[in-house]
Design a protein around this motif. Structure first.
Motif, short mmCIF file in Angstrom:
data_model
loop_
_atom_site.label_atom_id
_atom_site.label_comp_id
_atom_site.label_asym_id
_atom_site.label_seq_id
_atom_site.Cartn_x
_atom_site.Cartn_y
_atom_site.Cartn_z
N MET A 1 44.86 -7.36 27.65
CA MET A 1 45.13 -6.74 28.15
C MET A 1 47.06 -6.17 27.20
N ARG A 2 46.82 -7.00 26.20
CA ARG A 2 47.92 -6.71 25.59
C ARG A 2 47.76 -5.75 24.33
N ILE A 3 46.45 -4.96 24.23
CA ILE A 3 45.68 -4.30 23.57
C ILE A 3 46.39 -3.26 24.36
N LEU A 4 46.11 -3.13 25.13
CA LEU A 4 46.12 -1.87 26.11
C LEU A 4 47.95 -1.06 25.88
N ARG A 5 48.74 -2.36 26.58
CA ARG A 5 50.43 -2.33 26.52
C ARG A 5 50.35 -2.00 24.73
N LYS A 6 49.52 -2.36 23.54
CA LYS A 6 50.45 -1.95 22.32
C LYS A 6 50.04 0.16 22.48
N ILE A 7 49.07 -0.11 22.81
CA ILE A 7 48.43 1.43 22.95
C ILE A 7 49.27 2.28 23.50
N ALA A 8 49.44 1.84 24.86
CA ALA A 8 50.58 2.88 26.14
C ALA A 8 51.53 2.49 24.88
N ALA A 9 52.33 2.15 24.74
CA ALA A 9 53.85 2.35 23.14
C ALA A 9 53.56 3.36 22.39
N TRP A 10 52.53 3.23 21.85
CA TRP A 10 52.18 3.79 20.37
C TRP A 10 52.13 5.57 21.59
#
Length: 112
Positions: free
Chosen positions: A1-10
């Motif tokens: 879930m944390r990786i998806l949040r970073k990808i979405a932010a970028w």
């Protein structure tokens, strides 16, 4: 879930940067084609109180400034334009002011 949040932010950051770059491009003019590098159309005008045409200034660098006597930013920029005129005058340049006003009295009294 944390990786998806970073990808979405970028992704959001990249999209925002893309929009900023699009609007910063000199060729972007609210959907209009760029007029950069084209010759200005000739038009009649009054130069120093005498009738003339834009073509009378051929060979000079012309800064075309549209203003109105009731426009506060126009009033504030006048000293800077006068200073620029003094600077470019010796370099074969001229600032040409085009007033949006139709009241000759207001034009004679500009700037206040």
């Amino acid at each position: 879930m944390r990786i998806l949040r970073k990808i979405a932010a970028w992704g959001v950051l990249a999209a925002a940067l893309g929009v900023v770059l699009l609007f910063a491009m000199p060729s972007y003019r609210q959907g209009e084609a760029s007029i950069a590098g084209t010759t200005a159309r000739d038009f009649p005008m009054e130069i120093a109180g005498k009738p003339g045409h834009l073509t009378d200034l051929k060979g000079k660098v012309v800064v075309l400034n549209f203003y109105a006597t009731w426009c506060q930013p126009c009033i504030e920029e006048t000293p800077g334009l006068n200073k620029l005129q003094n600077y470019i005058n010796s370099r074969n340049g001229v600032i040409l002011g085009v007033a949006a006003d139709e009241d000759p009295t207001a034009l004679r009294e500009f700037p206040p």
